[in-house]
Scaffold this active site. Structure first.
Site, PDB file in Angstrom:
ATOM      1  N   THR A   7       0.728  -1.184  -0.069  1.00 31.49           N
ATOM      2  CA  THR A   7      -0.225  -0.068  -0.082  1.00 31.49           C
ATOM      3  C   THR A   7       0.964   1.240   0.022  1.00 31.49           C
ATOM      4  OG1 THR A   7      -1.690  -1.233   1.260  1.00 31.49           O
ATOM      5  CG2 THR A   7      -1.850   1.190   1.292  1.00 31.49           C
ATOM      6  N   GLY A   8       0.570   2.335  -0.834  1.00 29.66           N
ATOM      7  CA  GLY A   8       1.230   3.312  -0.799  1.00 29.66           C
ATOM      8  C   GLY A   8       1.605   3.975  -2.211  1.00 29.66           C
ATOM      9  N   THR A  55       4.487   3.922  -3.833  1.00 29.52           N
ATOM     10  CA  THR A  55       5.397   3.114  -4.482  1.00 29.52           C
ATOM     11  C   THR A  55       4.799   1.870  -4.911  1.00 29.52           C
ATOM     12  OG1 THR A  55       7.217   3.968  -3.137  1.00 29.52           O
ATOM     13  CG2 THR A  55       7.602   1.742  -4.327  1.00 29.52           C
ATOM     14  N   GLY A  94       6.508  -0.685  -0.444  1.00 32.11           N
ATOM     15  CA  GLY A  94       7.448   0.249  -0.294  1.00 32.11           C
ATOM     16  C   GLY A  94       7.627   0.370   1.048  1.00 32.11           C
ATOM     17  N   ALA A  95       8.571   1.147   1.811  1.00 29.99           N
ATOM     18  CA  ALA A  95       8.915   1.625   2.975  1.00 29.99           C
ATOM     19  C   ALA A  95       8.832   3.064   3.320  1.00 29.99           C
ATOM     20  CB  ALA A  95      10.108   0.964   3.441  1.00 29.99           C
ATOM     21  N   GLU A 142      -0.350  -5.797   6.135  1.00 29.15           N
ATOM     22  CA  GLU A 142       1.046  -5.911   5.623  1.00 29.15           C
ATOM     23  C   GLU A 142       1.842  -6.628   6.276  1.00 29.15           C
ATOM     24  OE1 GLU A 142       2.094  -1.692   5.753  1.00 29.15           O
ATOM     25  OE2 GLU A 142       1.145  -1.116   4.132  1.00 29.15           O
ATOM     26  N   LYS A 153      13.836   7.883   1.108  1.00 29.31           N
ATOM     27  CA  LYS A 153      13.479   7.123   2.277  1.00 29.31           C
ATOM     28  C   LYS A 153      14.822   6.531   3.208  1.00 29.31           C
ATOM     29  CE  LYS A 153       9.583   6.999   0.544  1.00 29.31           C
ATOM     30  NZ  LYS A 153       8.925   5.905   0.097  1.00 29.31           N
TER      31      LYS A 153
END
Length: 201
Positions: free
Chosen positions: A25-26, A28, A82-83, A103, A121
């Site tokens: 999710t997000g 990226t 992503g992170a 997640e 990041k």
């Protein structure tokens, strides 16, 4: 292409026919979903997906990717997400979105976990730019918050963007945004959070 799109394309190139792929999710993760859908449409890639959030599920459906419910899945071939932060020793912070438990379950239930990153990041320590999210059941948040304050954490429940309500995850939980002392290294912090039996990402 920007860095996120390039990383997403590289990750999507590793997907093979008949794989079951977890979708993060997000922003990226969205790039990866789009690239996976492109390969499915243009190259005939046969793939099924499992989403970590309602947002990702809707995007996958809109792009025509075959979606499976998480409760019907025992393992995944690949999970891609992503992170929010990553340290030099590859410690990750996730959870600026709302679905920490889902997640984490998908990340732990896959044969291979790919994390897509760009230079924005990179940090020296976890919590450098963002508070650390802790997902909690609505009935337990005061107890969890008090427990985290006992190890020098401080924070509050995450509010919606317009500050007129609280964030609720797909799992029906609330999210505590917690800040811990900079001197607390990632391994120690991880141990403390696990000892408190709280869901973090």
């Amino acid at each position: 292409m920007n860095d996120k799109q390039l990383a997403a394309r590289q990750a999507a190139s590793l997907v093979e026919d008949d794989m079951l792929v977890g979708l993060g999710t997000g922003s990226t993760a969205n790039c990866f979903i789009e690239e996976l859908a492109r390969r499915s449409s243009e190259e005939g890639l046969r793939v099924a997906v499992v989403a970590s959030s309602m947002v990702s599920a809707i995007k996958a459906q809109q792009l025509g990717l075959p979606l499976q419910a998480i409760e019907h899945v025992q393992h995944l071939d690949l999970y891609v997400d992503g992170a929010d932060e990553v340290t030099p020793d590859l410690t990750l912070l996730k959870g600026r979105g709302y679905d920490l438990v889902r997640e984490k379950l998908l990340a732990r239930g896959c044969d291979r976990f790919l994390v897509l990153l760009d230079r924005s990041k990179l940090v020296e320590r976890i919590g450098e730019r963002y508070p650390i999210p802790v997902e909690v059941p609505p009935f337990a948040w005061p107890l969890v918050k008090k427990s985290l304050e006992a190890v020098d954490g401080h924070g509050a429940l995450r509010q919606t963007a317009n500050k007129d309500g609280l964030v609720v995850t797909s799992h029906g939980s609330l999210v505590l945004n917690m800040v811990f002392p900079p001197a607390l290294d990632s391994n120690t912090l991880d141990g403390l959070l696990n000892a408190k039996r709280v869901a973090t990402s």
